[in-house]
Scaffold this active site. Structure first.
Site, PDB file in Angstrom:
ATOM      1  CE  LYS A   1      22.833 -13.474 147.551  1.00  0.00           C
ATOM      2  NZ  LYS A   1      23.018 -12.276 148.446  1.00  0.00           N
TER       3      LYS A   1
ATOM      4  CB  SER B   1      23.307 -18.007 150.539  1.00  0.00           C
ATOM      5  OG  SER B   1      23.247 -16.925 151.036  1.00  0.00           O
TER       6      SER B   1
ATOM      7  CG  HIS C   1      28.194 -11.309 141.597  1.00  0.00           C
ATOM      8  ND1 HIS C   1      28.857 -11.935 142.743  1.00  0.00           N
ATOM      9  CD2 HIS C   1      26.985 -10.790 141.962  1.00  0.00           C
ATOM     10  CE1 HIS C   1      28.434 -11.389 143.788  1.00  0.00           C
ATOM     11  NE2 HIS C   1      27.205 -10.751 143.427  1.00  0.00           N
TER      12      HIS C   1
END
Ligand code: A3P
Length: 299
Positions: free
Chosen positions: A52, A143, A113
């Site tokens: 995000k 988010s 990530h």
């Protein structure tokens, strides 16, 4: 959802812990094992983000920079096929990020990530480039909350904002603690093959970001190319573009919240209570204050 001591007491379906980091089924242990030995190429570009932070936006920007602003291909093929998500596995569609990454032509633009210690070992030895994208963590938290609500891959989360807030500040979210992720990559920011950028700077002046990224990546783009990339990667365009908006992704219910939701700076102010903001600031100071990371929201 958390005990008084702050330890996590609720387990969402599909969660597992790998080397102390929480993941969901879409990043299974056998994939995380294989990622460590992933064959990195010297001309690879890695996008390193916490979920995000604006990953999809940067994927589109970097893929276009590395492909001379080729809008035609960008408009024909989904961003997640052009720029694979390394530690991702979809057993329903039989898609494995490692395999997609092995198959895309060089120069590859690969998304991860992962915290640094779980990333491919060869990132340290190869001449590949690494672009790290940070975003105001309060906006990341908001988010991610909406993503948890809308995506069935996040344990079918049905909790409240307050519950999610607790999960985030205690590090119980998919891909682990934002604080750990951020600290792990912050220490690499001065390496010559690494560039650290901020979502808020991209929002402020995308043209400047594209030019700086192209320079870092050794690509020469015409003014026309830069203009085309900036227009193509506007929030409005990416939100309506089926190659970038993820509206075909079965696990995301866009009626609950689309992936390209608001694309703004400071939406946290519409979610955080004053008390939550103070708690967040305190935890941020305790955990990362010594690093002096210039998160734009502080100024
Ligand atoms: P919001 O939920 O605040 O709207 P990721 O790609 O890492 O999952 O991040 C998703 C976030 O990036 C979402 O934030 C999304 O709207 C934002 N984003 C995606 N494309 C963008 C763009 N072109 N411009 C600005 N923000 C964008």
């Amino acid at each position: 959802m958390t005990s008084k001591s702050g330890s996590f007491t609720h387990k969402l379906p599909g969660e597992h812990v790998y080397e102390g980091v929480l993941f969901f089924e879409y990043s299974p242990p056998e994939v995380l094992d294989r990622v460590k030995d992933f064959n990195v190429r010297d001309d690879d570009v890695f996008i390193v983000t916490y979920p995000k932070a604006g990953t999809t936006w940067l994927q589109e920007v970097l893929w276009l920079i590395m492909n001379d602003g080729q809008l035609k291909e960008a408009n024909e093929k989904q961003v997640y096929f052009r720029s694979p998500f390394l530690e991702f596995k979809d057993t329903v569609l039989n898609e494995v990020g490692l395999e997609l990454a092995a198959a895309v032509p060089s120069p590859r633009v690969i998304k991860t990530h992962l915290q640094k210690r779980l990333a491919p070992k060869q990132l340290n030895d190869k001449n590949c480039k690494v672009v790290i994208l940070f975003r105001n963590p309060k906006d990341v938290c908001v988010s991610y909350y909406h993503f948890y609500r809308s995506s069935s891959s996040m344990g079918n989360f049905k909790g409240s904002w307050n519950e999610f807030f607790e999960m985030f500040i205690t590090g119980h979210t998919g891909h682990g603690s934002w604080f750990d992720f951020t600290e792990s990559w912050w220490h690499s920011r001065h390496n010559s093959n690494v560039k650290l950028i901020y979502y808020e700077d991209m929002k402020k002046n995308l043209t400047k970001s594209v030019e700086e990224l192209a320079k870092f990546l050794g690509r020469s783009l015409s003014h026309q190319n830069v203009d085309d990339i900036v227009k193509h990667c506007s929030f409005e365009n990416m939100k309506t573009n089926p190659m970038t908006n993820h509206e075909d992704v079965y696990s995301i219910n866009k009626n609950i919240s689309p992936l390209l939701r608001k694309g703004t700076v400071g939406d946290w102010k519409n979610h955080f209570t004053v008390a939550q903001s103070e708690v967040f600031d305190k935890v941020l100071e305790e955990k990362l204050g010594h690093l002096n990371i210039p998160f734009t929201y502080k100024f």
